[in-house]
Design a protein around this motif. Structure first.
Motif, PDB file in Angstrom:
ATOM      1  N   TYR A 235       0.832  -1.208   0.000  1.00  0.00           N
ATOM      2  CA  TYR A 235       0.000   0.000   0.000  1.00  0.00           C
ATOM      3  C   TYR A 235       0.866   1.257   0.000  1.00  0.00           C
ATOM      4  O   TYR A 235       0.623   2.197  -0.763  1.00  0.00           O
ATOM      5  N   ASN A 236       1.879   1.268   0.862  1.00  0.00           N
ATOM      6  CA  ASN A 236       2.793   2.416   0.886  1.00  0.00           C
ATOM      7  C   ASN A 236       3.421   2.637  -0.479  1.00  0.00           C
ATOM      8  O   ASN A 236       3.504   3.761  -0.978  1.00  0.00           O
ATOM      9  N   SER A 237       3.864   1.547  -1.080  1.00  0.00           N
ATOM     10  CA  SER A 237       4.519   1.639  -2.379  1.00  0.00           C
ATOM     11  C   SER A 237       3.576   2.209  -3.434  1.00  0.00           C
ATOM     12  O   SER A 237       3.961   3.073  -4.233  1.00  0.00           O
ATOM     13  N   SER A 238       2.332   1.757  -3.417  1.00  0.00           N
ATOM     14  CA  SER A 238       1.376   2.224  -4.428  1.00  0.00           C
ATOM     15  C   SER A 238       1.035   3.696  -4.237  1.00  0.00           C
ATOM     16  O   SER A 238       0.906   4.447  -5.215  1.00  0.00           O
ATOM     17  N   LEU A 239       0.898   4.130  -2.980  1.00  0.00           N
ATOM     18  CA  LEU A 239       0.578   5.538  -2.738  1.00  0.00           C
ATOM     19  C   LEU A 239       1.740   6.449  -3.109  1.00  0.00           C
ATOM     20  O   LEU A 239       1.535   7.563  -3.599  1.00  0.00           O
ATOM     21  N   ILE A 240       2.952   5.986  -2.865  1.00  0.00           N
ATOM     22  CA  ILE A 240       4.113   6.783  -3.270  1.00  0.00           C
ATOM     23  C   ILE A 240       4.120   6.944  -4.784  1.00  0.00           C
ATOM     24  O   ILE A 240       4.309   8.046  -5.306  1.00  0.00           O
ATOM     25  N   ASP A 241       3.890   5.851  -5.513  1.00  0.00           N
ATOM     26  CA  ASP A 241       3.824   5.931  -6.976  1.00  0.00           C
ATOM     27  C   ASP A 241       2.774   6.944  -7.427  1.00  0.00           C
ATOM     28  O   ASP A 241       3.012   7.755  -8.324  1.00  0.00           O
ATOM     29  N   ALA A 242       1.615   6.884  -6.785  1.00  0.00           N
ATOM     30  CA  ALA A 242       0.512   7.759  -7.197  1.00  0.00           C
ATOM     31  C   ALA A 242       0.784   9.223  -6.881  1.00  0.00           C
ATOM     32  O   ALA A 242       0.267  10.111  -7.561  1.00  0.00           O
ATOM     33  N   ASN A 243       1.617   9.467  -5.871  1.00  0.00           N
ATOM     34  CA  ASN A 243       1.811  10.845  -5.421  1.00  0.00           C
ATOM     35  C   ASN A 243       3.104  11.492  -5.909  1.00  0.00           C
ATOM     36  O   ASN A 243       3.299  12.685  -5.680  1.00  0.00           O
ATOM     37  N   VAL A 244       3.969  10.739  -6.546  1.00  0.00           N
ATOM     38  CA  VAL A 244       5.188  11.361  -7.082  1.00  0.00           C
ATOM     39  C   VAL A 244       5.090  11.576  -8.586  1.00  0.00           C
ATOM     40  O   VAL A 244       6.034  12.037  -9.212  1.00  0.00           O
ATOM     41  N   THR A 245       3.934  11.250  -9.151  1.00  0.00           N
ATOM     42  CA  THR A 245       3.732  11.480 -10.580  1.00  0.00           C
ATOM     43  C   THR A 245       2.793  12.658 -10.793  1.00  0.00           C
ATOM     44  O   THR A 245       1.911  12.921  -9.979  1.00  0.00           O
ATOM     45  N   GLU A 246       2.995  13.345 -11.886  1.00  0.00           N
ATOM     46  CA  GLU A 246       2.137  14.463 -12.258  1.00  0.00           C
ATOM     47  C   GLU A 246       1.103  13.989 -13.278  1.00  0.00           C
ATOM     48  O   GLU A 246       1.349  13.044 -14.035  1.00  0.00           O
ATOM     49  N   PRO A 247      -0.073  14.632 -13.301  1.00  0.00           N
ATOM     50  CA  PRO A 247      -1.083  14.264 -14.303  1.00  0.00           C
ATOM     51  C   PRO A 247      -0.511  14.331 -15.716  1.00  0.00           C
ATOM     52  O   PRO A 247       0.167  15.293 -16.077  1.00  0.00           O
TER      53      PRO A 247
END
Length: 273
Positions: free
Chosen positions: A105-117
């Motif tokens: 879960y941590n890994s997935s949220l980091i991925d989602a939050n370090v990328t820009e639209p």
């Protein structure tokens, strides 16, 4: 401040000092303060990853990642290196808190939050989620566990650059990692191997300014815990009021001091349960 309030303050302050004396780097509240320092984080990662070339450029402690569609998380440490690789370092004394799905879960949220639209997937940062655990959570009596995706049929690495690492603090041998784990269990800076960590621990436990910072941090944590308890109480009250069905959502929001949006979300969750 009246006499009763002063006595209460002094009592809590003395309790904080007592707690501070017993803190180790395995206590996440203390660890988060110590590892606000880039040099400490860099040193830690260099040992765990066996990479002397690793240079940390930014560090955030108690970093909150919001998830509008689900559960948000508060990361103990979030760091970035000069190659833009991202590291989440977590201290876990409770085995449940270091479960494999928590790491995912941590890994997935980091991925989602370090990328820009609109950003290309191939530009995703390489990420590391590192759990330093008090117990041997994975149970194989190893000092460190590296978790990476593989292609089953070939045994080759999938190479998605998403890494999970578990460090077992129970093994404190004479290796660099073993000495690091020894330092994580020390309450006294004088007993530690590594100077960069010992100096920081000494500062927060022995230096007047450092002790004041830690005491303030503990006071803030108490206040935050009290606010969270009040919030949970308000949510429980809102659920009961919604179930009773006598009040409008607006009235429930007014009585519980929740926002209307929060009340509506609670009602929606109750309907879908």
């Amino acid at each position: 401040m009246n006499e009763e309030e002063r006595f209460d303050f002094e009592q809590k302050h003395e309790e904080d000092l007592q707690r501070l004396r017993g803190f180790r780097l395995l206590d996440d509240d203390f660890m988060s303060k110590v590892f606000e320092d880039k040099d400490c984080v860099e040193f830690l990662l260099q040992i765990i990853l066996k990479r002397d070339d690793l240079k940390v450029t930014s560090v955030s402690s108690q970093y909150v990642i919001k998830n509008l569609q689900g559960r948000s998380v508060r990361l103990d440490i979030l760091a970035v290196d000069r190659q833009n690789q991202v590291y989440n370092i977590e201290i876990q004394r409770d085995d449940k808190g270091a479960g494999v799905k928590r790491a995912r879960y941590n890994s997935s949220l980091i991925d989602a939050n370090v990328t820009e639209p609109g950003e290309q997937y191939q530009n995703l940062n390489e990420t590391y989620v590192v759990f330093i655990t008090e117990n041997d959570v994975l149970g194989e009596n190893l000092p460190i566990y590296h978790v990476d995706r593989i292609i089953r049929e070939t045994g080759k690495m999938f190479n998605d650059q998403s890494h999970i690492i578990y460090v077992n603090s129970q093994i404190r041998d004479e290796t660099a990692l073993g000495k690091l784990m020894h330092d994580f269990t020390c309450t006294n800076a004088k007993d530690m191997y590594y100077e960069v960590l010992a100096d920081r621990v000494h500062y927060f436990k022995e230096d007047e300014k450092g002790v004041a910072i830690m005491c303030k941090a503990m006071e803030d944590m108490r206040n935050e815990a009290a606010r969270e308890a009040e919030k949970m109480k308000a949510i429980r009250m809102a659920r009961l009021m919604i179930e009773d069905g006598k009040l409008s959502y607006e009235d429930i929001a007014m009585y519980t001091e929740l926002t209307l949006e929060e009340v509506e979300k609670i009602a929606l969750e109750k309907k879908s349960a």
